[in-house]
Scaffold this active site. Structure first.
Site, mmCIF file in Angstrom:
data_model
loop_
_atom_site.group_PDB
_atom_site.id
_atom_site.type_symbol
_atom_site.label_atom_id
_atom_site.label_comp_id
_atom_site.label_asym_id
_atom_site.label_seq_id
_atom_site.Cartn_x
_atom_site.Cartn_y
_atom_site.Cartn_z
ATOM 1 C CB SER A 57 14.474 -11.910 -17.212
ATOM 2 O OG SER A 57 15.330 -13.216 -18.083
ATOM 3 C CE LYS A 109 5.848 -13.057 -22.691
ATOM 4 N NZ LYS A 109 6.891 -13.201 -22.854
ATOM 5 C CG HIS A 221 7.203 -5.468 -22.180
ATOM 6 N ND1 HIS A 221 6.443 -6.198 -22.853
ATOM 7 C CD2 HIS A 221 8.908 -6.757 -21.744
ATOM 8 C CE1 HIS A 221 7.216 -7.451 -23.110
ATOM 9 N NE2 HIS A 221 7.594 -7.693 -22.709
ATOM 10 C CG ASP A 401 -0.876 1.574 15.093
ATOM 11 O OD1 ASP A 401 -1.108 1.767 16.091
ATOM 12 O OD2 ASP A 401 -2.044 0.200 14.775
ATOM 13 C CG ASP A 403 -4.732 1.596 16.472
ATOM 14 O OD1 ASP A 403 -3.689 2.173 17.366
ATOM 15 O OD2 ASP A 403 -5.212 0.959 15.798
ATOM 16 C CB SER A 447 -6.529 -2.520 22.929
ATOM 17 O OG SER A 447 -5.376 -2.013 22.931
#
Length: 578
Positions: A57, A109, A221, A401, A403, A447
């Protein structure tokens, strides 16, 4: 310290995950007493070959997501990154055999535990008289020299599920399916790259990467790859991966040449954002087509993950038309994407944008007195906004943020570029319309949308008249549009507060004999006062409204910017002696 996971228990997470998939998919059933999922319509497979796959899994949606008509009959799941139990594999083989299937193909596999456990279950089933064949998939293109264990099985296994499923659905026999898919495995390769490792529930990350490193050629894995490389652009990473996969001196290379036709899989290893996945997909398509490779089909998504690993794997499968038909065959498997049955390469990827409606020019000439005055106003506005960039960004960091200044500077530079192209129209309505389109396209963010709405609406009253009452109506129209679509109201601590305060003063322009500069001066002062007052307001709209603190001690950057724009306009008009 182990990583955080949304699980009930570490020991039961594999069972719970499979149970959740089956609970939400009526086409699947669990095999009692085993971590096995099967098609719920097993009886309909009588006389056809059954296909079983599986493994550890943690690779979801593999493998259970690929159960369905035209793909797998069932899967056997182990614990996270662990091979499934021999007893469960054998129980799955017996279950499909009892349903009257014409033999079982195990698609495995290439990992030692999977080979051993599926192989042992196969031998025990054959001893019971059940016809079982096994295909081991090794599609890893990471290693340049031959390893005793062979190539690892990676995301290309999903394509084998699809090809085998189409053959089984068509009634092809067990040995023939095994033979044909074994040949297909020799024509594909997969290579992975990751920004960091993953962590098994209850454990720490399996390896560590420096902030400027990537892991190339890793498995599924959490094991490390073949080498570490420095961070680079998406285009550079894709080039590195394809060069590695197609290097003829490597024993695990894919024999893709100019003119080859391939199926491409861009697989999210679990934790990559869809934004990055799209960027990488675009880079792969451009790079392959630049090498003269024809992409017959492209599958982009999460097919075989490694828990939350932020990376991708690329799979290339060489195809001809018969093989492509098997890839295109219908399937009900939930995790198989709805792939268009047409070539990716050679398709027109864009269409011409619709033509802008022709503008009706008024009798005034561009470049006249009014036009030159408009240029001076716009230039001052741009200079003002560019000078405010750092302050606006600093104000925005408190609630957004960070900006806001950057966004307004982007708008200013776009306007400056437009002005360099030639004089603006003499018609104020046309100027505002042009500016609205420009800001919507270049400014970005909310904006840009709000300014675009304001200017689009404000332009309408100015089409018929440009006297002071018309400019007051233009302000009204702009404010109404901003409130209608932005959902902000005066007092919500947004740019609307400044503009609303100015708009109330500009109502005086509607009175006979109103003085332009006198009224505008009052409007600017009201806007500036309103901007300053926003620091005492509770945010009711915009990103700041999500901040947990009820009040912020700095004024809203949007309101500050709007007031500064109005001040710039006033100063130019005062200088012109209007």
């Amino acid at each position: 310290m182990s990583s955080k996971k949304l699980v009930n228990s570490v020991a039961g997470c594999a069972d719970d995950a499979l149970a959740g998939l089956v609970a939400c998919n009526p086409n699947l059933q669990l095999l009692q007493g085993h971590r096995v999922a099967l098609r719920s319509d097993l009886d309909s497979l009588k006389g056809r070959v059954a296909l079983l796959s599986g493994g550890g899994s943690g690779h979801e949606p593999a493998h259970a997501g690929f159960i369905g008509k035209g793909m797998l009959t069932g899967v056997v799941a182990g614990a996270v990154f662990a091979s499934p139990a021999v007893g469960s594999i054998l129980a799955a083989i017996r279950a499909v055999a009892q349903a009257g299937t014409a033999g079982t193909l195990l698609i495995v596999k290439n990992y030692t535990g999977d080979r051993l456990n599926f192989g042992l279950a196969r031998e025990r089933a054959r001893a019971e008289g059940i016809p079982v064949e096994m295909v081991v998939v090794g599609d890893d293109s990471a290693f340049t020299v031959l390893k005793k264990a062979g190539r690892r099985g990676l995301c290309g296994t999903v394509l084998i599920h699809k090809v085998a499923g189409a053959l089984a659905e068509a009634g092809v026999g067990l040995e023939e399916i095994a033979k044909r898919v074994s040949e297909v495995t020799k024509s594909m390769g997969t290579l992975g790259v990751s920004l960091s490792s993953c962590s098994v529930p209850g454990s720490k990350p399996t390896f560590e990467l420096a902030a400027d490193e990537l892991e190339l050629g890793l498995g599924i894995h959490g094991e490390a790859g073949v080498r570490r490389v420095k961070m680079a652009t998406a285009d550079e990473i894709v080039t590195l991966m394809l060069d590695h996969m197609m290097n003829a001196s490597s024993v695990s290379h894919v024999s893709v040449q100019p003119g080859s036709s391939v199926v491409l899989m861009v697989n999210n290893l679990g934790g990559l954002s869809f934004l990055e996945l799209g960027i990488m997909a675009d880079a792969v398509v451009r790079s392959l087509e630049g090498r003269g490779v024809k992409i017959a089909r492209a599958l982009v998504g999460t097919f075989m993950s490694a828990l939350e690993m932020p990376g991708i794997s690329l799979t290339l499968l060489l195809v001809d038309e018969p093989l492509l038909k098997l890839i295109d065959a219908e399937t009900t498997a939930a995790a198989w994407p709805n792939v268009a049955k047409m070539s990716v390469t050679g398709r027109k990827r864009s269409r011409a944008a619709p033509m802008e409606p022709k503008e009706t020019h008024d009798s005034a000439t561009a470049g006249g007195v009014a036009s030159k005055q408009m240029v001076l106003v716009l230039e001052r506005v741009c200079t003002t906004l560019l000078g405010l960039e750092e302050r606006l960004n600093a104000l925005d960091r408190a609630a957004g943020d960070g900006d806001c200044g950057t966004t307004h500077s982007r708008a200013a530079r776009a306007i400056q570029g437009w002005l360099k192209e030639g004089p603006p129209p003499a018609s104020p309505a046309q100027v505002l319309s042009k500016l609205s389109v420009l800001l919507l396209e270049k400014m970005g963010g909310s904006s840009g949308a709000l300014y675009g709405l304001f200017l689009t609406a404000a332009a309408q009253p100015l089409k018929a008249n440009t006297d002071l009452p018309a400019w007051s109506l233009a302000m009204d129209a702009g404010l109404e549009a901003m409130q209608k679509y932005g959902k902000a109201a005066p007092g919500d601590r947004t740019m609307l507060d400044s503009l609303w305060a100015a708009g109330q003063e500009l109502q005086a322009w509607k009175k006979p004999g109103a003085d332009l500069l006198q009224v505008l001066t009052k409007a600017v002062k009201s806007a500036e006062a309103a901007a300053e007052a926003t620091k005492n307001m509770e945010a009711g709209a915009g990103r700041a409204s999500y901040i947990s603190s009820a009040r912020l001690d700095q004024p809203d950057p949007g309101a500050v910017a709007a007031a500064a724009i109005l001040r710039a306009i006033l100063e130019v008009l005062q200088g012109q002696g209007v």
